[in-house]
Design an enzyme around this catalytic site. Structure first.
Site, mmCIF file in Angstrom:
data_model
loop_
_atom_site.group_PDB
_atom_site.id
_atom_site.type_symbol
_atom_site.label_atom_id
_atom_site.label_comp_id
_atom_site.label_asym_id
_atom_site.label_seq_id
_atom_site.Cartn_x
_atom_site.Cartn_y
_atom_site.Cartn_z
ATOM 1 N N GLY A 1 0.812 -1.215 0.000
ATOM 2 C CA GLY A 1 0.000 0.000 0.000
ATOM 3 C C GLY A 1 0.840 1.258 0.000
ATOM 4 O O GLY A 1 1.298 1.722 1.056
ATOM 5 N N THR B 1 1.938 10.144 -8.135
ATOM 6 C CA THR B 1 3.313 9.652 -8.082
ATOM 7 C C THR B 1 4.152 10.375 -7.026
ATOM 8 O O THR B 1 5.212 9.893 -6.649
ATOM 9 C CB THR B 1 3.969 9.829 -9.475
ATOM 10 N N GLU C 1 11.509 -4.642 -8.092
ATOM 11 C CA GLU C 1 10.185 -4.657 -8.724
ATOM 12 C C GLU C 1 10.284 -4.277 -10.204
ATOM 13 O O GLU C 1 9.678 -4.908 -11.067
ATOM 14 C CB GLU C 1 9.262 -3.691 -7.987
ATOM 15 N N THR D 1 0.359 3.861 -3.120
ATOM 16 C CA THR D 1 -0.349 4.880 -3.898
ATOM 17 C C THR D 1 -1.618 5.363 -3.188
ATOM 18 O O THR D 1 -2.371 4.573 -2.629
ATOM 19 C CB THR D 1 -0.726 4.316 -5.286
#
Ligand SMILES: Cc1cc2nc3c(=O)[nH]c(=O)nc-3n(C[C@H](O)[C@H](O)[C@H](O)COP(=O)(O)OP(=O)(O)OC[C@H]3O[C@@H](n4cnc5c(N)ncnc54)[C@H](O)[C@@H]3O)c2cc1C
Length: 383
Positions: A119, A127, A241, A121
Protein backbone atom coordinates in the site's frame (compact mmCIF):
# COMPACT_ATOMS: atom_id res chain seq x y z
CA UNK A 1 27.83 -15.71 -20.54
CA UNK A 2 24.90 -14.76 -18.32
CA UNK A 3 22.97 -17.48 -16.48
CA UNK A 4 19.71 -18.16 -18.35
CA UNK A 5 18.03 -20.55 -15.85
CA UNK A 6 16.99 -23.08 -18.49
CA UNK A 7 15.95 -25.73 -15.92
CA UNK A 8 13.72 -23.30 -14.05
CA UNK A 9 12.23 -22.05 -17.32
CA UNK A 10 11.42 -25.58 -18.45
CA UNK A 11 9.68 -26.34 -15.12
CA UNK A 12 7.63 -23.13 -15.30
CA UNK A 13 6.66 -23.93 -18.88
CA UNK A 14 5.48 -27.40 -17.84
CA UNK A 15 3.43 -25.92 -14.99
CA UNK A 16 2.00 -23.14 -17.15
CA UNK A 17 0.87 -25.68 -19.76
CA UNK A 18 -1.77 -26.76 -17.24
CA UNK A 19 -3.20 -23.23 -17.29
CA UNK A 20 -3.95 -22.50 -20.95
CA UNK A 21 -5.49 -19.41 -22.52
CA UNK A 22 -8.98 -20.60 -21.73
CA UNK A 23 -8.19 -20.60 -17.99
CA UNK A 24 -7.04 -16.97 -18.05
CA UNK A 25 -9.82 -15.92 -20.44
CA UNK A 26 -12.53 -17.26 -18.15
CA UNK A 27 -11.00 -15.57 -15.11
CA UNK A 28 -10.71 -12.33 -17.06
CA UNK A 29 -14.38 -12.46 -18.02
CA UNK A 30 -15.47 -13.21 -14.46
CA UNK A 31 -12.82 -11.11 -12.73
CA UNK A 32 -11.84 -14.27 -10.89
CA UNK A 33 -8.65 -14.91 -8.93
CA UNK A 34 -6.28 -17.59 -10.27
CA UNK A 35 -6.29 -19.53 -6.99
CA UNK A 36 -5.31 -22.87 -8.56
CA UNK A 37 -2.43 -21.28 -10.47
CA UNK A 38 -1.10 -19.42 -7.41
CA UNK A 39 -1.32 -22.67 -5.41
CA UNK A 40 0.57 -24.59 -8.09
CA UNK A 41 3.27 -21.89 -8.19
CA UNK A 42 3.52 -22.01 -4.39
CA UNK A 43 3.70 -25.80 -4.27
CA UNK A 44 6.44 -25.81 -6.90
CA UNK A 45 8.46 -23.40 -4.75
CA UNK A 46 8.58 -20.70 -7.42
CA UNK A 47 7.21 -17.94 -5.18
CA UNK A 48 9.89 -18.34 -2.51
CA UNK A 49 12.98 -18.23 -4.71
CA UNK A 50 14.11 -14.86 -3.30
CA UNK A 51 13.82 -15.93 0.34
CA UNK A 52 17.09 -17.22 1.85
CA UNK A 53 17.32 -20.94 2.54
CA UNK A 54 17.64 -20.26 6.28
CA UNK A 55 14.03 -19.01 6.22
CA UNK A 56 12.70 -21.80 4.02
CA UNK A 57 13.16 -20.33 0.55
CA UNK A 58 15.61 -21.33 -2.14
CA UNK A 59 17.87 -18.29 -1.84
CA UNK A 60 18.14 -17.57 -5.55
CA UNK A 61 18.48 -14.12 -7.07
CA UNK A 62 16.45 -11.67 -9.11
CA UNK A 63 17.70 -13.31 -12.32
CA UNK A 64 15.91 -16.56 -11.38
CA UNK A 65 12.76 -14.73 -10.30
CA UNK A 66 12.77 -12.77 -13.57
CA UNK A 67 13.08 -16.02 -15.56
CA UNK A 68 10.03 -17.43 -13.74
CA UNK A 69 7.85 -14.38 -14.38
CA UNK A 70 8.98 -14.04 -17.99
CA UNK A 71 8.02 -17.66 -18.68
CA UNK A 72 4.54 -17.25 -17.13
CA UNK A 73 3.86 -14.31 -19.43
CA UNK A 74 5.48 -15.96 -22.43
CA UNK A 75 3.06 -18.87 -22.06
CA UNK A 76 0.08 -16.47 -22.15
CA UNK A 77 -0.52 -16.29 -18.40
CA UNK A 78 -0.12 -13.42 -15.98
CA UNK A 79 2.13 -13.15 -12.93
CA UNK A 80 0.12 -10.27 -11.44
CA UNK A 81 -1.63 -12.50 -8.93
CA UNK A 82 1.57 -13.83 -7.42
CA UNK A 83 4.57 -11.61 -8.19
CA UNK A 84 4.12 -9.57 -5.00
CA UNK A 85 4.50 -12.73 -2.91
CA UNK A 86 7.96 -13.05 -4.45
CA UNK A 87 9.38 -9.59 -3.85
CA UNK A 88 7.40 -7.49 -1.36
CA UNK A 89 9.15 -9.38 1.45
CA UNK A 90 12.45 -7.83 0.29
CA UNK A 91 11.85 -4.78 2.52
CA UNK A 92 11.35 -7.07 5.52
CA UNK A 93 14.39 -9.15 4.59
CA UNK A 94 16.69 -6.16 4.23
CA UNK A 95 15.38 -3.86 6.95
CA UNK A 96 13.28 -5.92 9.38
CA UNK A 97 14.47 -7.04 12.81
CA UNK A 98 15.56 -10.63 13.37
CA UNK A 99 12.34 -11.20 15.35
CA UNK A 100 10.19 -9.89 12.47
CA UNK A 101 12.02 -12.02 9.91
CA UNK A 102 11.71 -15.13 12.06
CA UNK A 103 8.02 -14.41 12.63
CA UNK A 104 7.06 -13.93 8.99
CA UNK A 105 9.56 -15.22 6.45
CA UNK A 106 9.14 -18.99 7.01
CA UNK A 107 5.35 -18.65 6.65
CA UNK A 108 5.72 -16.51 3.53
CA UNK A 109 8.20 -19.02 2.06
CA UNK A 110 5.76 -21.89 2.70
CA UNK A 111 2.88 -19.90 1.21
CA UNK A 112 0.94 -20.18 4.49
CA UNK A 113 1.21 -16.43 4.92
CA UNK A 114 0.33 -14.34 1.90
CA UNK A 115 2.23 -11.05 1.63
CA UNK A 116 0.59 -9.81 -1.54
CA UNK A 117 -0.51 -6.28 -0.63
CA UNK A 118 1.72 -3.25 -0.99
CA UNK A 119 0.00 0.00 0.00
CA UNK A 120 1.80 3.06 -1.32
CA UNK A 121 -0.35 4.88 -3.90
CA UNK A 122 -3.03 7.29 -2.68
CA UNK A 123 -5.75 9.06 -4.66
CA UNK A 124 -4.63 12.64 -3.97
CA UNK A 125 -0.83 12.31 -4.05
CA UNK A 126 -0.30 10.41 -7.31
CA UNK A 127 3.31 9.65 -8.08
CA UNK A 128 4.46 12.28 -5.55
CA UNK A 129 4.79 9.79 -2.70
CA UNK A 130 6.10 12.49 -0.36
CA UNK A 131 2.55 13.89 -0.24
CA UNK A 132 0.74 10.80 0.95
CA UNK A 133 -1.79 11.62 3.65
CA UNK A 134 -2.19 8.31 5.46
CA UNK A 135 -0.85 8.79 8.96
CA UNK A 136 0.33 6.43 11.68
CA UNK A 137 0.44 7.96 15.16
CA UNK A 138 2.13 6.17 18.06
CA UNK A 139 -0.22 5.50 20.97
CA UNK A 140 1.26 3.29 23.69
CA UNK A 141 2.00 -0.14 22.28
CA UNK A 142 0.22 0.60 19.03
CA UNK A 143 0.14 2.89 16.00
CA UNK A 144 -3.20 4.36 15.01
CA UNK A 145 -3.60 4.50 11.23
CA UNK A 146 -5.95 6.83 9.36
CA UNK A 147 -6.18 7.47 5.64
CA UNK A 148 -6.76 5.79 2.32
CA UNK A 149 -4.86 3.89 -0.35
CA UNK A 150 -5.89 3.27 -3.93
CA UNK A 151 -4.86 0.60 -6.44
CA UNK A 152 -3.77 -1.71 -3.64
CA UNK A 153 -3.68 -4.89 -5.67
CA UNK A 154 -4.59 -8.30 -4.19
CA UNK A 155 -5.59 -6.82 -0.80
CA UNK A 156 -8.49 -9.27 -0.66
CA UNK A 157 -6.10 -12.15 -1.29
CA UNK A 158 -3.44 -11.24 1.22
CA UNK A 159 -2.88 -11.89 4.92
CA UNK A 160 -0.24 -9.20 5.38
CA UNK A 161 0.20 -5.69 4.05
CA UNK A 162 3.34 -3.64 3.64
CA UNK A 163 2.12 -0.11 4.27
CA UNK A 164 3.73 3.30 3.79
CA UNK A 165 2.37 6.00 6.12
CA UNK A 166 3.42 9.36 7.53
CA UNK A 167 4.69 9.36 11.09
CA UNK A 168 5.93 12.98 10.95
CA UNK A 169 4.69 15.95 8.92
CA UNK A 170 6.29 16.62 5.53
CA UNK A 171 7.55 20.05 6.62
CA UNK A 172 9.31 18.60 9.67
CA UNK A 173 12.04 16.74 7.74
CA UNK A 174 15.00 17.96 5.73
CA UNK A 175 13.76 16.12 2.66
CA UNK A 176 10.16 15.69 1.46
CA UNK A 177 10.35 11.90 1.93
CA UNK A 178 11.57 12.14 5.54
CA UNK A 179 8.89 11.23 8.06
CA UNK A 180 7.50 8.33 6.05
CA UNK A 181 7.53 4.95 7.78
CA UNK A 182 6.90 1.44 6.60
CA UNK A 183 4.81 -1.12 8.48
CA UNK A 184 4.10 -4.80 8.05
CA UNK A 185 0.80 -5.71 9.64
CA UNK A 186 -1.69 -8.56 9.72
CA UNK A 187 -4.79 -7.63 7.72
CA UNK A 188 -6.81 -10.57 9.00
CA UNK A 189 -7.07 -9.09 12.48
CA UNK A 190 -7.58 -5.58 11.14
CA UNK A 191 -10.48 -6.24 8.75
CA UNK A 192 -13.67 -4.82 10.21
CA UNK A 193 -11.70 -3.15 13.03
CA UNK A 194 -10.63 -0.01 11.22
CA UNK A 195 -9.60 -1.60 7.92
CA UNK A 196 -11.98 -1.92 5.00
CA UNK A 197 -11.35 -2.94 1.41
CA UNK A 198 -13.38 -2.05 -1.66
CA UNK A 199 -12.70 -3.79 -4.99
CA UNK A 200 -11.84 -1.48 -7.89
CA UNK A 201 -13.06 -2.89 -11.19
CA UNK A 202 -10.49 -2.05 -13.86
CA UNK A 203 -9.61 -2.58 -17.52
CA UNK A 204 -7.68 -5.71 -16.60
CA UNK A 205 -8.24 -8.52 -14.12
CA UNK A 206 -5.78 -7.32 -11.48
CA UNK A 207 -7.76 -7.74 -8.24
CA UNK A 208 -7.01 -4.21 -7.28
CA UNK A 209 -8.76 -2.31 -4.49
CA UNK A 210 -9.25 0.81 -2.46
CA UNK A 211 -8.23 0.42 1.16
CA UNK A 212 -9.56 2.59 3.99
CA UNK A 213 -8.02 3.05 7.42
CA UNK A 214 -10.25 4.46 10.13
CA UNK A 215 -8.60 4.57 13.57
CA UNK A 216 -6.97 1.23 12.79
CA UNK A 217 -4.72 0.11 15.68
CA UNK A 218 -1.72 -1.98 14.64
CA UNK A 219 0.91 -3.28 17.08
CA UNK A 220 3.91 -0.97 17.52
CA UNK A 221 6.22 -3.79 16.48
CA UNK A 222 4.69 -3.65 12.98
CA UNK A 223 7.17 -0.85 12.26
CA UNK A 224 10.02 -1.94 9.98
CA UNK A 225 13.36 -0.38 10.87
CA UNK A 226 13.36 3.17 12.20
CA UNK A 227 10.53 5.66 12.10
CA UNK A 228 10.84 8.25 9.34
CA UNK A 229 13.16 6.22 7.09
CA UNK A 230 10.49 4.15 5.36
CA UNK A 231 10.86 5.62 1.89
CA UNK A 232 14.58 4.75 1.83
CA UNK A 233 13.72 1.19 2.83
CA UNK A 234 11.34 0.88 -0.09
CA UNK A 235 13.78 2.24 -2.65
CA UNK A 236 16.02 -0.82 -3.10
CA UNK A 237 12.88 -2.95 -3.36
CA UNK A 238 11.67 -0.74 -6.19
CA UNK A 239 14.67 -1.69 -8.34
CA UNK A 240 13.81 -5.36 -7.80
CA UNK A 241 10.18 -4.66 -8.72
CA UNK A 242 11.18 -2.80 -11.90
CA UNK A 243 13.42 -5.65 -13.07
CA UNK A 244 10.73 -8.25 -12.41
CA UNK A 245 7.97 -6.27 -14.10
CA UNK A 246 10.32 -5.73 -17.06
CA UNK A 247 10.74 -9.51 -17.25
CA UNK A 248 6.95 -9.90 -17.38
CA UNK A 249 6.84 -7.38 -20.24
CA UNK A 250 9.55 -9.35 -22.10
CA UNK A 251 7.44 -12.49 -21.65
CA UNK A 252 4.39 -10.71 -23.05
CA UNK A 253 6.40 -9.42 -26.01
CA UNK A 254 7.63 -12.93 -26.80
CA UNK A 255 4.05 -14.26 -26.57
CA UNK A 256 2.79 -11.57 -29.00
CA UNK A 257 5.62 -12.22 -31.44
CA UNK A 258 5.08 -15.99 -31.46
CA UNK A 259 1.31 -15.58 -31.75
CA UNK A 260 1.73 -13.15 -34.69
CA UNK A 261 4.39 -15.30 -36.37
CA UNK A 262 2.12 -18.36 -36.24
CA UNK A 263 -0.94 -16.49 -37.47
CA UNK A 264 0.97 -14.74 -40.25
CA UNK A 265 2.22 -18.12 -41.44
CA UNK A 266 -1.20 -19.79 -41.41
CA UNK A 267 -3.60 -17.06 -42.48
CA UNK A 268 -4.01 -17.02 -46.25
CA UNK A 269 -5.47 -13.94 -47.99
CA UNK A 270 -5.05 -13.14 -51.69
CA UNK A 271 -3.74 -16.70 -52.18
CA UNK A 272 -0.70 -16.20 -49.96
CA UNK A 273 0.11 -16.30 -46.27
CA UNK A 274 -0.20 -12.77 -44.94
CA UNK A 275 3.32 -13.17 -43.51
CA UNK A 276 4.68 -13.16 -47.06
CA UNK A 277 3.85 -9.45 -47.24
CA UNK A 278 6.64 -7.25 -45.96
CA UNK A 279 3.98 -4.96 -44.48
CA UNK A 280 3.19 -7.81 -42.10
CA UNK A 281 6.59 -9.46 -41.57
CA UNK A 282 8.66 -6.32 -40.99
CA UNK A 283 6.68 -5.17 -37.93
CA UNK A 284 7.09 -8.69 -36.50
CA UNK A 285 10.84 -8.59 -37.14
CA UNK A 286 11.07 -5.07 -35.68
CA UNK A 287 9.21 -6.11 -32.52
CA UNK A 288 11.55 -9.11 -32.23
CA UNK A 289 14.65 -6.90 -32.44
CA UNK A 290 13.24 -4.44 -29.87
CA UNK A 291 12.44 -7.30 -27.49
CA UNK A 292 15.88 -8.89 -27.76
CA UNK A 293 17.51 -5.51 -27.08
CA UNK A 294 15.28 -4.79 -24.09
CA UNK A 295 15.93 -8.28 -22.73
CA UNK A 296 19.68 -7.58 -22.67
CA UNK A 297 19.03 -4.61 -20.41
CA UNK A 298 16.77 -6.68 -18.13
CA UNK A 299 19.51 -9.29 -17.81
CA UNK A 300 22.16 -6.63 -17.18
CA UNK A 301 20.05 -5.01 -14.46
CA UNK A 302 19.37 -8.40 -12.84
CA UNK A 303 23.06 -9.33 -12.90
CA UNK A 304 24.02 -6.02 -11.25
CA UNK A 305 21.28 -6.41 -8.64
CA UNK A 306 22.35 -9.97 -7.84
CA UNK A 307 25.97 -8.83 -7.65
CA UNK A 308 25.01 -6.27 -5.01
CA UNK A 309 25.92 -3.38 -7.30
CA UNK A 310 24.05 -0.13 -7.95
CA UNK A 311 21.46 -0.71 -10.68
CA UNK A 312 19.02 2.21 -10.49
CA UNK A 313 19.74 3.35 -14.04
CA UNK A 314 19.66 -0.18 -15.49
CA UNK A 315 16.50 -1.23 -13.58
CA UNK A 316 14.70 1.88 -14.83
CA UNK A 317 15.95 1.44 -18.40
CA UNK A 318 14.96 -2.23 -18.32
CA UNK A 319 11.44 -1.31 -17.24
CA UNK A 320 11.20 1.45 -19.88
CA UNK A 321 12.56 -0.58 -22.80
CA UNK A 322 10.70 -3.79 -21.94
CA UNK A 323 7.38 -1.98 -21.48
CA UNK A 324 7.89 -0.24 -24.84
CA UNK A 325 8.87 -3.52 -26.55
CA UNK A 326 5.80 -5.33 -25.19
CA UNK A 327 3.48 -2.51 -26.24
CA UNK A 328 5.05 -2.40 -29.71
CA UNK A 329 4.63 -6.18 -29.98
CA UNK A 330 1.04 -5.99 -28.70
CA UNK A 331 0.06 -3.40 -31.31
CA UNK A 332 1.80 -5.40 -34.04
CA UNK A 333 0.09 -8.64 -32.96
CA UNK A 334 -3.37 -7.08 -32.91
CA UNK A 335 -2.81 -5.61 -36.37
CA UNK A 336 -1.47 -8.91 -37.71
CA UNK A 337 -4.66 -10.63 -36.58
CA UNK A 338 -6.94 -8.11 -38.26
CA UNK A 339 -10.51 -8.46 -36.99
CA UNK A 340 -9.74 -11.70 -35.15
CA UNK A 341 -7.41 -9.76 -32.87
CA UNK A 342 -10.52 -8.37 -31.26
CA UNK A 343 -12.09 -11.79 -30.64
CA UNK A 344 -11.78 -12.96 -27.03
CA UNK A 345 -10.88 -16.52 -27.99
CA UNK A 346 -7.54 -15.50 -29.50
CA UNK A 347 -6.36 -13.99 -26.16
CA UNK A 348 -4.71 -11.15 -28.10
CA UNK A 349 -7.12 -8.48 -26.87
CA UNK A 350 -6.72 -9.68 -23.25
CA UNK A 351 -2.93 -9.65 -23.40
CA UNK A 352 -3.07 -6.29 -25.24
CA UNK A 353 -5.02 -4.78 -22.32
CA UNK A 354 -2.81 -6.46 -19.75
CA UNK A 355 0.51 -5.35 -21.20
CA UNK A 356 -0.66 -1.74 -21.51
CA UNK A 357 -0.44 -1.53 -17.72
CA UNK A 358 3.36 -1.52 -17.84
CA UNK A 359 3.37 1.99 -19.33
CA UNK A 360 1.70 3.22 -16.13
CA UNK A 361 2.46 0.86 -13.25
CA UNK A 362 4.33 0.23 -11.08
CA UNK A 363 5.96 3.43 -12.33
CA UNK A 364 4.86 5.43 -15.34
CA UNK A 365 7.11 5.93 -18.35
CA UNK A 366 7.46 9.68 -17.81
CA UNK A 367 8.79 9.20 -14.31
CA UNK A 368 11.39 6.71 -15.54
CA UNK A 369 12.48 9.24 -18.16
CA UNK A 370 12.62 11.95 -15.49
CA UNK A 371 14.84 9.69 -13.36
CA UNK A 372 17.24 9.05 -16.24
CA UNK A 373 17.32 12.73 -17.23
CA UNK A 374 18.08 13.92 -13.72
CA UNK A 375 20.08 11.16 -12.04
CA UNK A 376 21.98 9.71 -14.99
CA UNK A 377 22.29 12.63 -17.41
CA UNK A 378 22.56 15.44 -14.85
CA UNK A 379 19.77 17.53 -16.35
CA UNK A 380 17.83 19.89 -14.08
CA UNK A 381 15.12 18.27 -11.97
CA UNK A 382 11.84 18.80 -13.80
CA UNK A 383 9.40 18.48 -10.91
C1 LIG B 1 -3.79 -2.16 -12.19
C2 LIG B 1 -2.96 -1.34 -11.25
C3 LIG B 1 -2.38 -1.95 -10.14
C4 LIG B 1 -1.66 -1.20 -9.23
N1 LIG B 1 -1.18 -1.80 -8.07
C5 LIG B 1 -0.64 -1.04 -7.11
C6 LIG B 1 -0.29 -1.60 -5.83
O1 LIG B 1 -0.44 -2.81 -5.59
N2 LIG B 1 0.18 -0.77 -4.86
C7 LIG B 1 0.37 0.56 -5.07
O2 LIG B 1 0.80 1.24 -4.15
N3 LIG B 1 0.06 1.13 -6.27
C8 LIG B 1 -0.43 0.36 -7.28
N4 LIG B 1 -0.78 0.94 -8.48
C9 LIG B 1 -0.60 2.38 -8.67
C10 LIG B 1 0.49 2.74 -9.68
O3 LIG B 1 1.75 2.54 -9.11
C11 LIG B 1 0.24 4.20 -10.08
O4 LIG B 1 -0.99 4.25 -10.80
C12 LIG B 1 1.35 4.75 -10.92
O5 LIG B 1 2.54 4.85 -10.17
C13 LIG B 1 0.99 6.14 -11.46
O6 LIG B 1 0.54 6.96 -10.43
P1 LIG B 1 -0.86 7.73 -10.55
O7 LIG B 1 -1.87 6.77 -11.04
O8 LIG B 1 -1.15 8.41 -9.26
O9 LIG B 1 -0.63 8.78 -11.68
P2 LIG B 1 -0.26 10.31 -11.53
O10 LIG B 1 0.92 10.50 -10.63
O11 LIG B 1 -1.51 11.07 -11.22
O12 LIG B 1 0.21 10.65 -13.02
C14 LIG B 1 -0.71 10.74 -14.12
C15 LIG B 1 0.10 10.92 -15.40
O13 LIG B 1 0.86 12.12 -15.32
C16 LIG B 1 2.23 11.81 -15.52
N5 LIG B 1 3.05 12.68 -14.64
C17 LIG B 1 2.84 12.94 -13.32
N6 LIG B 1 3.80 13.76 -12.87
C18 LIG B 1 4.64 13.99 -13.90
C19 LIG B 1 5.85 14.77 -14.07
N7 LIG B 1 6.40 15.44 -13.06
N8 LIG B 1 6.42 14.78 -15.29
C20 LIG B 1 5.89 14.11 -16.34
N9 LIG B 1 4.76 13.38 -16.25
C21 LIG B 1 4.15 13.33 -15.04
C22 LIG B 1 2.41 10.36 -15.19
O14 LIG B 1 3.51 9.80 -15.87
C23 LIG B 1 1.08 9.76 -15.63
O15 LIG B 1 1.15 9.44 -17.00
C24 LIG B 1 -1.47 0.19 -9.44
C25 LIG B 1 -2.02 0.80 -10.58
C26 LIG B 1 -2.77 0.06 -11.46
C27 LIG B 1 -3.41 0.77 -12.64
Amino acid sequence: MMETYEDIRASVRALAAGFPGEYWRTLDRERGYPTAFVQAMTDAGFLSVLIPESYGGSGLGIGAAAAILEEIHKQGGNGGACHAQMYVMGTLLRHGSEAQKAAYLPGIAAGELRLQAFGVTEPTSGTDTSRIRTTAVRDGDAYVVNGQKVWTSRAEHSDLMLLLARTAPRQAGEKPHDGLSVFLFDMRQALGHGLSIRPLRAMINHHTTEVFFDELRIPADSLIGEEGRGFRYLLDGLNAERILIAAEAIGDARWFIEKARTYATERVVFDRPIGQNQGIQFPIARAYAATEAADLMVKKAAALFDGGEACGAEANMAKLLAADASWQAADMCLQTHGGFGFAEEYDVERKFRETRLFQVAPISTNLVLAYLAEHVLGLPRSY
